[in-house]
Enzyme design. Structure first.
Site, PDB file in Angstrom:
ATOM      1  N   CYS A  57       0.862  -1.183   0.000  1.00 30.59           N
ATOM      2  CA  CYS A  57       0.000   0.000   0.000  1.00 30.59           C
ATOM      3  C   CYS A  57       0.903   1.240   0.000  1.00 30.59           C
ATOM      4  CB  CYS A  57      -0.901  -0.003   1.232  1.00 30.59           C
ATOM      5  SG  CYS A  57      -1.839   1.535   1.433  1.00 30.59           S
ATOM      6  N   ASP A  64      -0.521  -5.718   0.274  1.00 30.50           N
ATOM      7  CA  ASP A  64      -1.803  -5.937  -0.397  1.00 30.50           C
ATOM      8  C   ASP A  64      -1.679  -7.234  -1.182  1.00 30.50           C
ATOM      9  OD1 ASP A  64      -3.195  -3.608   0.382  1.00 30.50           O
ATOM     10  OD2 ASP A  64      -2.191  -2.432  -1.162  1.00 30.50           O
TER      11      ASP A  64
END
Length: 159
Positions: A57, A64
């Site tokens: 992120c 992520d």
């Protein structure tokens, strides 16, 4: 045999296949190998699925996770799978929003490989309680090309 790795890659000789290859530090440093398409007269679809793709992120630096599905109809070349694996792995330490990462992968493959058609589906696991799915394709599906559904279920949580 060519004199340099870049000349060999341009001639279709893979740089990574059969070699010990460290994970590139970033997508920009990652090199993709393309080899001659063995079936240039045929219209067909190639699919790569990366169910454990990760990036970071750009705001929090937290990982992520996504399931990527890449479909393409080869032109003169095909992407060599080990170089693709190293390229995708190089995103582990790369900060980017889901949209930028997914579309950027598709555009780079399309620009470098010059397939007849390419699409990518990025099925991202929830961030802040919202799953984000990102889709990009190079243009209309060529007439006569069979393109199966990507087959990735929408996120449903634990159940």
């Amino acid at each position: 045999m060519s004199d340099t790795p870049d000349q060999e890659a341009a001639a279709g000789a893979p740089r990574f296949l059969g070699q010990s290859s460290p994970l590139p530090a970033s997508p920009q440093e990652a090199a993709l190998d393309y080899v001659p398409n063995p079936r240039t007269g045929s219209l067909y679809t190639v699919r790569f699925s990366a169910p454990e793709f990760t990036s970071l992120c750009p705001v929090t630096g937290q990982p992520d996770f996504a399931h990527l599905v890449i479909d393409y109809a080869p032109g003169e070349t095909i992407v060599e799978s080990k170089s693709l694996k190293l390229f995708l792995g190089s995103f582990r330490n790369h900060c980017g929003f889901h949209e930028d990462v997914t579309v950027g992968i598709g555009q780079r493959l399309f620009d470098e490989m010059a397939p007849k058609w390419l699409r990518i589906g990025g099925y991202w696991y929830p961030r802040g309680g919202i799953p984000i799915d990102v889709f990009w394709q190079s243009g209309p599906v060529p007439e006569g090309l069979w393109v199966p559904e990507q087959g990735v279920q929408n996120y449903r949580g634990r159940g």
